[in-house]
Write a protein that holds these residues in place. Structure first.
Motif, PDB file in Angstrom:
ATOM      1  N   ALA A 226       0.876  -1.353  -0.133  1.00 52.16           N
ATOM      2  CA  ALA A 226      -0.152  -0.058  -0.221  1.00 52.16           C
ATOM      3  C   ALA A 226       0.823   1.301  -0.129  1.00 52.16           C
ATOM      4  CB  ALA A 226      -0.876  -0.051   1.247  1.00 52.16           C
ATOM      5  N   PRO A 227       0.437   2.197  -0.822  1.00 54.10           N
ATOM      6  CA  PRO A 227       1.449   3.528  -0.727  1.00 54.10           C
ATOM      7  C   PRO A 227       1.747   4.131   0.495  1.00 54.10           C
ATOM      8  CG  PRO A 227      -0.150   3.565  -2.571  1.00 54.10           C
ATOM      9  CD  PRO A 227      -0.469   2.283  -1.796  1.00 54.10           C
ATOM     10  N   ARG A 228       0.670   4.260   1.341  1.00 53.46           N
ATOM     11  CA  ARG A 228       0.951   4.984   2.617  1.00 53.46           C
ATOM     12  C   ARG A 228       1.721   4.058   3.470  1.00 53.46           C
ATOM     13  NH1 ARG A 228      -2.061   3.460   7.027  1.00 53.46           N
ATOM     14  NH2 ARG A 228      -3.299   1.322   7.032  1.00 53.46           N
ATOM     15  N   LEU A 229       2.208   2.875   3.107  1.00 59.33           N
ATOM     16  CA  LEU A 229       3.002   2.047   4.154  1.00 59.33           C
ATOM     17  C   LEU A 229       4.380   1.648   3.458  1.00 59.33           C
ATOM     18  CD1 LEU A 229       0.174  -0.124   5.512  1.00 59.33           C
ATOM     19  CD2 LEU A 229       1.776   0.990   6.949  1.00 59.33           C
ATOM     20  N   LEU A 230       4.524   2.381   2.182  1.00 58.70           N
ATOM     21  CA  LEU A 230       5.807   2.062   1.468  1.00 58.70           C
ATOM     22  C   LEU A 230       7.104   2.177   2.166  1.00 58.70           C
ATOM     23  CD1 LEU A 230       4.956   2.793  -2.200  1.00 58.70           C
ATOM     24  CD2 LEU A 230       5.979   0.598  -1.441  1.00 58.70           C
ATOM     25  N   GLY A 231       7.218   3.398   2.912  1.00 55.81           N
ATOM     26  CA  GLY A 231       8.287   3.867   3.539  1.00 55.81           C
ATOM     27  C   GLY A 231       8.559   2.765   4.719  1.00 55.81           C
ATOM     28  N   ARG A 232       7.717   2.291   5.540  1.00 57.08           N
ATOM     29  CA  ARG A 232       7.945   1.218   6.455  1.00 57.08           C
ATOM     30  C   ARG A 232       8.284   0.014   5.865  1.00 57.08           C
ATOM     31  NH1 ARG A 232       2.726   3.085   9.652  1.00 57.08           N
ATOM     32  NH2 ARG A 232       2.262   4.082   7.558  1.00 57.08           N
ATOM     33  N   VAL A 233       7.702  -0.558   4.845  1.00 57.01           N
ATOM     34  CA  VAL A 233       7.956  -1.900   4.029  1.00 57.01           C
ATOM     35  C   VAL A 233       9.344  -1.668   3.442  1.00 57.01           C
ATOM     36  CG1 VAL A 233       7.217  -3.234   2.173  1.00 57.01           C
ATOM     37  CG2 VAL A 233       5.752  -2.219   3.589  1.00 57.01           C
ATOM     38  N   THR A 234       9.789  -0.446   3.178  1.00 55.19           N
ATOM     39  CA  THR A 234      11.108  -0.491   2.486  1.00 55.19           C
ATOM     40  C   THR A 234      12.143  -0.632   3.669  1.00 55.19           C
ATOM     41  OG1 THR A 234      10.244   0.853   0.670  1.00 55.19           O
ATOM     42  CG2 THR A 234      12.648   0.660   0.949  1.00 55.19           C
ATOM     43  N   SER A 235      11.688  -0.087   4.692  1.00 57.33           N
ATOM     44  CA  SER A 235      12.666   0.053   5.851  1.00 57.33           C
ATOM     45  C   SER A 235      13.139  -1.363   6.189  1.00 57.33           C
ATOM     46  CB  SER A 235      12.264   0.778   6.845  1.00 57.33           C
ATOM     47  OG  SER A 235      11.436   0.350   7.738  1.00 57.33           O
ATOM     48  N   VAL A 236      11.886  -2.142   6.174  1.00 56.93           N
ATOM     49  CA  VAL A 236      12.227  -3.686   6.661  1.00 56.93           C
ATOM     50  C   VAL A 236      13.325  -4.200   5.810  1.00 56.93           C
ATOM     51  CG1 VAL A 236      11.218  -5.805   7.095  1.00 56.93           C
ATOM     52  CG2 VAL A 236      10.047  -3.662   7.741  1.00 56.93           C
ATOM     53  N   THR A 237      13.201  -4.033   4.300  1.00 56.31           N
ATOM     54  CA  THR A 237      13.801  -4.777   3.393  1.00 56.31           C
ATOM     55  C   THR A 237      15.257  -4.314   3.605  1.00 56.31           C
ATOM     56  OG1 THR A 237      13.153  -3.089   1.913  1.00 56.31           O
ATOM     57  CG2 THR A 237      11.865  -5.414   1.946  1.00 56.31           C
TER      58      THR A 237
END
Length: 445
Positions: free
Chosen positions: A360-371
């Protein structure tokens, strides 16, 4: 986003990665010349610790304030830091100044990296993400190839001061390029009444509860773990083990970057042509339909993603090449490095495009931080392992270990999402309104 805008973004990103490369080479060289190799390792560790600890928080910042603003602020702060360091080392190099520079730079990196991964879906549509990821990989490989050359030239001409100023100029160029971008897609801001811890927990639960995202995070983490730095150290040890000389190490690492850059450029070009061809196809006018009864609104479909076999195939080929890399001669090692650069480039483009399409676009920053934490946060732990394995069993054993990691990523990527489990798009969709019940008929008499 237009072609000129995409090129402007890729150019700004290449300048930023090039500045990173010049900075790290200059920092290592300056600390080593001032206090020895051990001091250089300590300074680099001082920068790596805050980057790993604050990476997840950087994803929250990117989602709260927007990745474009975070990227501009990161480039500005990094430019100020390296220019300040350039003037601080004019007369004498102080180890404390370098450590403070490394700590500040690592903190800003923790904000920059999640924002980089969250920005592309705001610039282009989902069917263009593979093209943008190809441009991103091309920028990274080209900058990593040119950065050490620029650092070496500037160190030879004007010492650490000139090299730090060159890094500052690259960050300044990236800043100017980002400021000219126009973001056509907006994302709802995070709730101001929620704490950062709550927003971080939401992002972690989001990744854990969605099968597709969880698998992609594992694939990206495993596929990039060895290639985020440990492989470069293993190549240097391989060259020393064979007695080939430093020039051969340069050829091997250069071939790896060239292979990835070429494949990324080809994929970016082909993806753009395919998208334009789809848009250019004439549509057959539809016949008028008979009015239908209103239906329950359907859940939005998950965006079309690249097929899994291509991703699993590139990872399997990477694992196979790693198994034979340490047993080849000089020319064979260079040739395999060229092909490895190509296969890892394909993996990076496909995996990251799938990840950004599914999240989801609003969660992309947090998803990318995990990877990013799974790759750059864990990869420093492998540096001591490279030396231990190479000394005990040779560099071929470490290449085999990396092959096992890539093979595991291939197995994970080849698995299909189990039926009945929510995907990212379905879980983010609004709930389907329930149909009103038909009142029961009275029984006939």
């Amino acid at each position: 986003m237009s072609t000129s805008g995409a090129l402007r973004w890729a150019t700004a990103y290449a300048c930023s990665v090039g500045g990173d490369s010049v900075y790290f080479v200059t920092l290592s060289w300056t600390a080593s010349r001032a206090s020895g190799p051990a001091a250089a390792g300590v300074v680099l560790a001082v920068g790596a610790v805050p980057r790993a600890l604050l990476m997840l928080g950087g994803g929250v910042v990117a989602d709260r304030f927007g990745p474009w603003r975070v990227l501009i602020g990161s480039d500005l702060v990094r430019c100020v830091l390296v220019v300040g360091a350039a003037f601080a080392v004019v007369s004498r190099v102080h180890l404390g100044v370098l450590a403070a520079l490394a700590a500040g730079f690592g903190t800003v990196d923790a904000l920059f990296m999640p924002a980089v991964g969250a920005l592309p879906p705001l610039l282009v549509a989902a069917d263009q993400l593979a093209r943008v990821q190809g441009m991103r990989v091309l920028a990274v490989r080209a900058a990593n190839l040119a950065g050490p050359v620029v650092a070496g030239v500037m160190l030879g001409v004007g010492g650490a001061t000139a090299a730090f100023l060159a890094a500052g100029a690259l960050f300044g160029a990236s800043l100017l390029g980002l400021m000219t971008l126009r973001i056509p897609r907006a994302v709802a801001a995070l709730e101001a009444d929620r704490s950062a811890w709550e927003q971080l927990g939401e992002g972690l639960r989001y990744v854990r509860q969605h099968v597709e995202l969880r698998r992609l995070v594992i694939v990206v983490g495993l596929s990039e773990l060895c290639f985020s730095g440990p492989i470069a150290v293993a190549v240097v040890l391989l060259v020393a083990e064979r007695g080939w000389g430093s020039v051969t190490a340069g050829w091997i690492l250069g071939a790896f970057s060239v292979g990835g850059a070429v494949v990324a450029g080809v994929m970016a070009t082909l993806a753009g042509r395919v998208s334009r061809a789809r848009l250019a196809l004439p549509r057959t006018p539809a016949l008028p339909r008979t009015p239908a009864l209103p239906r329950t609104p359907a859940l939005p479909r998950t965006p079309a993603l690249p097929r899994t076999p291509a991703l699993a195939g590139s990872l399997a080929l990477t694992a196979s090449l790693l198994l034979i890399w340490g047993a080849l001669g000089r020319l064979g090692a260079v040739a395999v490095a060229l092909v490895l650069g190509a296969t890892t480039g394909v993996t990076a483009v496909l995996a990251n495009a799938r990840l950004q399409s599914a999240a989801a676009p609003r969660l992309l920053g947090r998803v990318t931080s995990v990877t990013t934490l799974c790759t750059l946060g864990l990869s420093p732990l492998l540096f001591p392992l490279v030396g231990v394995v190479a000394e005990a069993w040779g560099t071929g054993a470490f290449f085999a270990l990396c092959a096992v990691v890539c093979g595991a990523a291939a197995i994970v990527s080849s698995r299909s999402t189990p039926s009945g489990r929510p995907t990212a798009a379905v879980a983010d969709a609004p709930p389907t309104p329930a149909r009103p019940r038909t009142p029961p008929r009275s029984p006939r008499r």
